[in-house]
Design an enzyme around this catalytic site. Sequence first.
Site, PDB file in Angstrom:
ATOM      1  CE  LYS A 105      15.203   3.057   5.057  1.00 54.64           C
ATOM      2  NZ  LYS A 105      14.440   2.587   5.866  1.00 54.64           N
ATOM      3  CG  PHE A 111      10.864   2.756  10.755  1.00 53.96           C
ATOM      4  CD1 PHE A 111      10.582   2.146   9.605  1.00 53.96           C
ATOM      5  CD2 PHE A 111      10.095   3.925  10.427  1.00 53.96           C
ATOM      6  CE1 PHE A 111       9.618   0.983   8.890  1.00 53.96           C
ATOM      7  CE2 PHE A 111       8.441   2.933  10.183  1.00 53.96           C
ATOM      8  CZ  PHE A 111       8.315   1.726   9.564  1.00 53.96           C
ATOM      9  CG  ASP A 119      15.573  -0.681   3.995  1.00 53.88           C
ATOM     10  OD1 ASP A 119      16.457  -0.267   3.948  1.00 53.88           O
ATOM     11  OD2 ASP A 119      14.718  -1.601   5.165  1.00 53.88           O
ATOM     12  CE  LYS A 145      -3.618  -2.248   3.285  1.00 58.26           C
ATOM     13  NZ  LYS A 145      -3.763  -2.239   4.680  1.00 58.26           N
ATOM     14  N   GLY A 146       2.063   1.101   0.335  1.00 62.87           N
ATOM     15  CA  GLY A 146       3.022   2.579   0.444  1.00 62.87           C
ATOM     16  C   GLY A 146       2.660   3.347  -0.380  1.00 62.87           C
ATOM     17  CD  GLU A 164       8.196  -0.243  -3.519  1.00 63.72           C
ATOM     18  OE1 GLU A 164       7.153  -0.001  -2.641  1.00 63.72           O
ATOM     19  OE2 GLU A 164       8.964  -1.459  -2.496  1.00 63.72           O
ATOM     20  CG  ASP A 165       6.660   2.698  -0.057  1.00 61.36           C
ATOM     21  OD1 ASP A 165       7.869   1.566  -0.214  1.00 61.36           O
ATOM     22  OD2 ASP A 165       6.277   2.466   0.923  1.00 61.36           O
TER      23      ASP A 165
END
Length: 186
Positions: free
Chosen positions: A136, A157, A108, A48-49, A104-105
């Site tokens: 990141k 975060f 990582d 959902k991000g 994509e949000d």
Amino acid sequence: MENTSKLYQDLDCVLITREQIAARIKELGKTITRDFADKSLMCICILKGSVVFFADLLREIDLPAEIDFISLSSYGAGTESSGTITERSGLSRDVTGKHLLIVEDIVDSGRTLSHLKAKLMNTDCASVSVCTLLDKPSRRKTDLVPDYCGFTIEDAFVVGYGLDYDEKYRNLPDVGILSPRIYSEV
Ligand code: 5GP
């Protein structure tokens, strides 16, 4: 002006403002429009991000793009990826001959997108590219490099603009660093 709403009280700081995000998305939209001109583009939202970023980015892409959604999960209620990627629901449209842009949000470790990219490249699509709002790179565990990136950030975060902690804070209009007291209280 100091923001006193409950959402903002749970942040250590705002990292990227809504104005900075909007300006960067305009630039990304222009680049993507140029790169995919005359190509059959399908933008894929990772739920959902990415939903907030996706909705804003789409409207800056000046091409007749198709859209579709995939629901993936690698985080539970924590701030560390579980490393196991679960597909909750997949694409509903045929990708044959299409240029796929995964939206994509945040990248990582890179495991989620490496997994998805490999899977999509195994179809009859024409190409697979990745556009992420945040990256990141210091946390990377795979060789994934996004083709388009909004902002490179340090190891923290973050929540807001679609990104959650335990399904909350997605509606925060800016991107902020969540105060560790929120997740250490659990
Ligand atoms: P990766 O597979 O690259 O380690 O993880 C990607 C997914 O982890 C993202 O789509 C996002 O859901 C989650 N994630 C990674 N870093 C963060 C972060 O700083 N904040 C939030 N809210 N989610 C993150």
